[in-house]
Design an enzyme around this catalytic site. Structure first.
Site, PDB file in Angstrom:
ATOM      1  N   TYR A 193      28.994  26.073   3.597  1.00 46.37           N
ATOM      2  CA  TYR A 193      27.555  26.137   3.306  1.00 46.37           C
ATOM      3  C   TYR A 193      26.959  27.450   3.792  1.00 46.37           C
ATOM      4  O   TYR A 193      26.289  28.185   3.055  1.00 46.37           O
ATOM      5  CB  TYR A 193      26.872  24.940   3.985  1.00 46.37           C
ATOM      6  CG  TYR A 193      25.365  24.925   3.959  1.00 46.37           C
ATOM      7  CD1 TYR A 193      24.674  24.773   2.758  1.00 46.37           C
ATOM      8  CD2 TYR A 193      24.627  25.024   5.143  1.00 46.37           C
ATOM      9  CE1 TYR A 193      23.280  24.726   2.743  1.00 46.37           C
ATOM     10  CE2 TYR A 193      23.247  24.979   5.138  1.00 46.37           C
ATOM     11  CZ  TYR A 193      22.574  24.825   3.925  1.00 46.37           C
ATOM     12  OH  TYR A 193      21.200  24.778   3.909  1.00 46.37           O
ATOM     13  N   ASP A 244      30.991  23.539  14.843  1.00 45.48           N
ATOM     14  CA  ASP A 244      29.537  23.534  15.015  1.00 45.48           C
ATOM     15  C   ASP A 244      29.094  24.755  15.796  1.00 45.48           C
ATOM     16  O   ASP A 244      29.892  25.426  16.438  1.00 45.48           O
ATOM     17  CB  ASP A 244      29.104  22.257  15.759  1.00 45.48           C
ATOM     18  CG  ASP A 244      27.658  21.879  15.455  1.00 45.48           C
ATOM     19  OD1 ASP A 244      26.962  22.652  14.770  1.00 45.48           O
ATOM     20  OD2 ASP A 244      27.235  20.806  15.897  1.00 45.48           O
TER      21      ASP A 244
END
Length: 394
Positions: A190, A342
């Site tokens: 993304y 993350d």
């Protein structure tokens, strides 16, 4: 006689004191969370027209239906998918400004649907940029704070005092590097797609003179955000953190903290953020050519702290006792699958937007959670009780 709302709207001026001319805005993704709030503001407080493009219109139905609304005729809905619709260029040509909000932007999808994620955020956005550039139309494109990836500080030893130095974690639009995980960590599909479309837009501005503004949202939250599984969205699937936690609270289930909920985030109220977007729309001389962080550095918490705060706020607005086990820890592999990664911390530097548009967020984290969870409880509590009460077929 003009209504006081329209008279007030017609007398509005920009930040430099010039009268604001009504615009026709082509809004792609108008039926989503951000689009619905932006449409509401534009209808109730301005004289702009909106060509609302989306596949769904559930979140803006209240703006479209009754003929006696004061903005009747100023918003029209066009059901289309920008992926394959020949009407797109014509709608962009009819407009003064295009706002592109369309995206797959749910972390659970980045791992499981990396191809869809890359196509949605890069390939499908290409025609939008091309048509704006070729037809000399201004573009406001929505990117993401994910383009920054990880902070420089996250690569320092855990006990390094430099981790506390803002130079190593505060994210600046024109200075901070964009640092992603390895290719096998598909979670970054993304961020990479979003970064590449940003670079393309920037290049169109540099080489072909296209007028653009890029928005990097830092966790905008509020009513109508995301779906509640099995009620107003797919029964399977994992929404973003606020809706995920809301869903657990509504069902009386423990909130799942991925990898202990240690990641730090900032959260900004959707109504504050929409104020910033309106300033960008109406002040092109100050917004063109800029990338803007839009977030609230004062509302910084770990995901664990967010969960604890949401449990307290939900008890207050619902009158219900929290579950006996309010939170449980799960691994990211268990929650998101293989290939998850993350960023540790995301704090926006607000210098650029403050200097160019004089914008500052106002709403505290407690107040925005109270407003949002009041909405979630009012909207979904009864529907969830019915879902839970349904007998399961043997």
């Amino acid at each position: 006689m003009a209504s006081s709302a329209s008279a007030g709207a017609s007398a509005r001026v920009d930040l430099d004191g010039n009268p604001i001319k009504p615009l026709t805005i082509c809004m792609i993704g108008a039926g989503g969370f951000i689009g619905s709030h932006l449409c509401e503001k534009l209808m109730s407080e301005t004289q702009h027209k909106v060509l609302a493009l989306d596949v769904y219109n559930d979140k803006i139905k209240h703006l479209l239906e009754p003929d006696n609304l004061p903005w009747h005729g100023r918003i029209t809905f066009h059901r289309l998918n920008i992926k394959h619709d020949s009407r797109l260029e014509g709608l962009i040509k009819m407009s003064d400004l295009t706002i592109n909000l369309a995206a797959i932007c749910t972390p659970a999808d980045y791992n499981t649907r990396p191809l869809d994620t890359i196509y949605s955020n890069f390939i499908d956005a290409l025609p939008v940029v091309k048509y704006c550039s070729e037809n000399n139309k201004r573009l406001i494109h929505f990117s993401t704070c994910e383009v920054y990836g990880k902070t420089i500080g996250s690569f320092l030893p855990k006990d390094s005092p430099l981790r506390q130095d803002p130079a190593y974690y505060v994210l600046k639009e024109d200075e901070s590097p964009c640092i992603f995980g390895s290719i096998e960590k598909q979670r970054w599909s993304y961020a990479c797609a979003k970064q590449l479309i940003e670079r393309l837009i920037y290049a169109e501005g540099a080489e072909n003179g296209m007028e653009f503004t890029i928005v990097r949202p830092f966790n905008w939250i509020g009513p109508r955000m995301d779906f509640i599984p099995g009620v107003d969205g797919p029964s399977e699937g994992v929404p973003r953190v606020l809706a995920c936690f809301s869903n657990n609270l509504l069902r009386g289930q423990p909130l799942k903290l991925v990898d202990g909920g240690q990641s730090q985030r900032t959260f900004v109220y959707i109504k504050d953020a929409i104020e910033a977007v309106t300033l960008m729309i109406e002040n092109p001389a100050r917004a063109n050519g800029h990338i803007f962080n839009v977030g609230n550095p004062n509302n910084e918490v770990t995901v664990r702290q967010l969960a604890e705060m949401m449990i307290k706020v939900y008890s207050k607005v619902s009158g219900e006792q929290p579950p006996e086990t309010p939170t449980i820890d799960v691994s990211s592999k268990e929650f998101y699958g293989e290939g998850y990664d993350d960023s540790d911390k995301r704090i926006p530097d607000m210098t650029t937007i403050n200097r160019q548009l004089g914008w500052n967020p106002k709403t505290s984290l407690w107040d925005l959670l109270e407003s949002t969870l009041t909405y979630q409880h009012r909207t979904y509590a009864e529907a969830i009780k019915k879902v839970i009460a349904k007998p399961v077929a043997s």
